[in-house]
Write a protein that holds these residues in place. Sequence first.
Motif, PDB file in Angstrom:
ATOM      1  N   UNK A 129     -81.116 -25.876 -48.566  1.00 12.88           N
ATOM      2  CA  UNK A 129     -81.669 -26.804 -47.583  1.00 12.88           C
ATOM      3  C   UNK A 129     -82.986 -26.324 -46.984  1.00 12.88           C
ATOM      4  N   UNK A 130     -83.677 -27.237 -46.289  1.00 14.88           N
ATOM      5  CA  UNK A 130     -84.968 -26.895 -45.691  1.00 14.88           C
ATOM      6  C   UNK A 130     -84.832 -25.811 -44.632  1.00 14.88           C
ATOM      7  N   UNK A 131     -83.686 -25.716 -44.012  1.00 15.23           N
ATOM      8  CA  UNK A 131     -83.429 -24.654 -43.041  1.00 15.23           C
ATOM      9  C   UNK A 131     -82.441 -23.638 -43.598  1.00 15.23           C
ATOM     10  N   UNK A 150     -88.061 -28.924 -52.240  1.00 16.58           N
ATOM     11  CA  UNK A 150     -87.948 -29.075 -53.692  1.00 16.58           C
ATOM     12  C   UNK A 150     -86.649 -28.492 -54.242  1.00 16.58           C
ATOM     13  N   UNK A 151     -85.927 -27.711 -53.440  1.00 17.12           N
ATOM     14  CA  UNK A 151     -84.718 -27.060 -53.930  1.00 17.12           C
ATOM     15  C   UNK A 151     -83.482 -27.932 -53.804  1.00 17.12           C
ATOM     16  N   UNK A 152     -83.547 -28.948 -52.976  1.00 15.82           N
ATOM     17  CA  UNK A 152     -82.352 -29.734 -52.682  1.00 15.82           C
ATOM     18  C   UNK A 152     -82.599 -31.206 -53.008  1.00 15.82           C
ATOM     19  N   UNK A 158     -77.987 -30.156 -58.427  1.00 19.96           N
ATOM     20  CA  UNK A 158     -76.678 -30.569 -58.927  1.00 19.96           C
ATOM     21  C   UNK A 158     -76.183 -29.625 -60.017  1.00 19.96           C
ATOM     22  N   UNK A 159     -77.059 -29.295 -60.963  1.00 19.05           N
ATOM     23  CA  UNK A 159     -76.660 -28.396 -62.056  1.00 19.05           C
ATOM     24  C   UNK A 159     -76.295 -27.027 -61.511  1.00 19.05           C
ATOM     25  N   UNK A 160     -77.090 -26.522 -60.582  1.00 25.01           N
ATOM     26  CA  UNK A 160     -76.827 -25.202 -60.002  1.00 25.01           C
ATOM     27  C   UNK A 160     -75.492 -25.184 -59.260  1.00 25.01           C
ATOM     28  N   UNK A 233     -75.622 -32.644 -52.709  1.00 26.96           N
ATOM     29  CA  UNK A 233     -76.884 -31.975 -53.050  1.00 26.96           C
ATOM     30  C   UNK A 233     -77.767 -32.789 -53.993  1.00 26.96           C
ATOM     31  N   UNK A 234     -77.283 -33.949 -54.453  1.00 30.10           N
ATOM     32  CA  UNK A 234     -78.024 -34.698 -55.464  1.00 30.10           C
ATOM     33  C   UNK A 234     -79.081 -35.628 -54.937  1.00 30.10           C
ATOM     34  N   UNK A 235     -78.878 -36.193 -53.749  1.00 25.81           N
ATOM     35  CA  UNK A 235     -79.846 -37.143 -53.214  1.00 25.81           C
ATOM     36  C   UNK A 235     -79.936 -38.393 -54.066  1.00 25.81           C
TER      37      UNK A 235
END
Length: 287
Positions: A129-131, A150-152, A158-160, A233-235
């Motif tokens: 997450x951003x935080x 960019x990480x979430x 999703x794969x991770x 986590x997919x958005x």
Amino acid sequence: MNRIRNNLAGAMVLGIPLVWILLFMLLPYGILATYSFWVKSYPTFKPAFQFGNYAILFTDPQYLQVLWRTLKISALVSATSLLLAYPFAYWLVFRCRSQALRTWLYLAVIAPLWVSYLLRAYIWKTILGTEGILNSFLIWAGITDTPSDIFLYNQFAMVLTLTYIFIPFMVMPIYSAMERIPRNLTEASADLGMNPWQTFARITVPLSMPGIAAGFTLTFCLSFGDFIAPFLVGGPDGNLIASVIQTQFGSALNWPLGSALSIVMLVIVLSIVSLSDGMERRGAVGV
């Protein structure tokens, strides 16, 4: 008299599981298949026998896109899990000299299965997450000035996350298959002049193929039917086939279309399981 008593006892022992399978597996599948031919009639649905629901699934681009995305994510999760699990299992079986260390490392892999699934998914949401921990580290290290998103909420997340959740199901069958490989085969290959890479390619990999097939099948099928982790986590990219099914049976109130999706999903999973079973049988025959 004893023969009749033994037959009755056998019928009871076998009958209870059969009744359970009939009531809680075959009957629900039958109901689901029946609903898949019904039609939606606002605000509910009515009995019919037509293939319109299946036609929608294979002609509407949005459903084809969701199906393709689900297959891709599941395949990536399975491939990533295999790339991580196989070297680890190989090292545990053939290179780790300490039995105690081997046991502890194996337990460390399967220990997350004892933790709540939801908690394991939230862990990666916290990290990415951003935080989260990753962004906090990047800011602390001076690599970036502001948190990055960019990480979430993308397919990478999703794969991770799914790889972390389901990798124990890849490690366990591969580890079990490698443990059954006779050590005298690897020793004989060395005596016959094979180098370690040749032994690995011609003996270890073929004999561990049943474990690879079982692990890939478990990981693929579990990822294919998951919707909680992608939701967290997919958005926008987290809309997989299980999420669409949940929506059809929930807010959309379109049980016929949801049933058709479920049947298609079931056919895909059974096809994967059948293919894996055939590979395992051929591997067992080869051994």
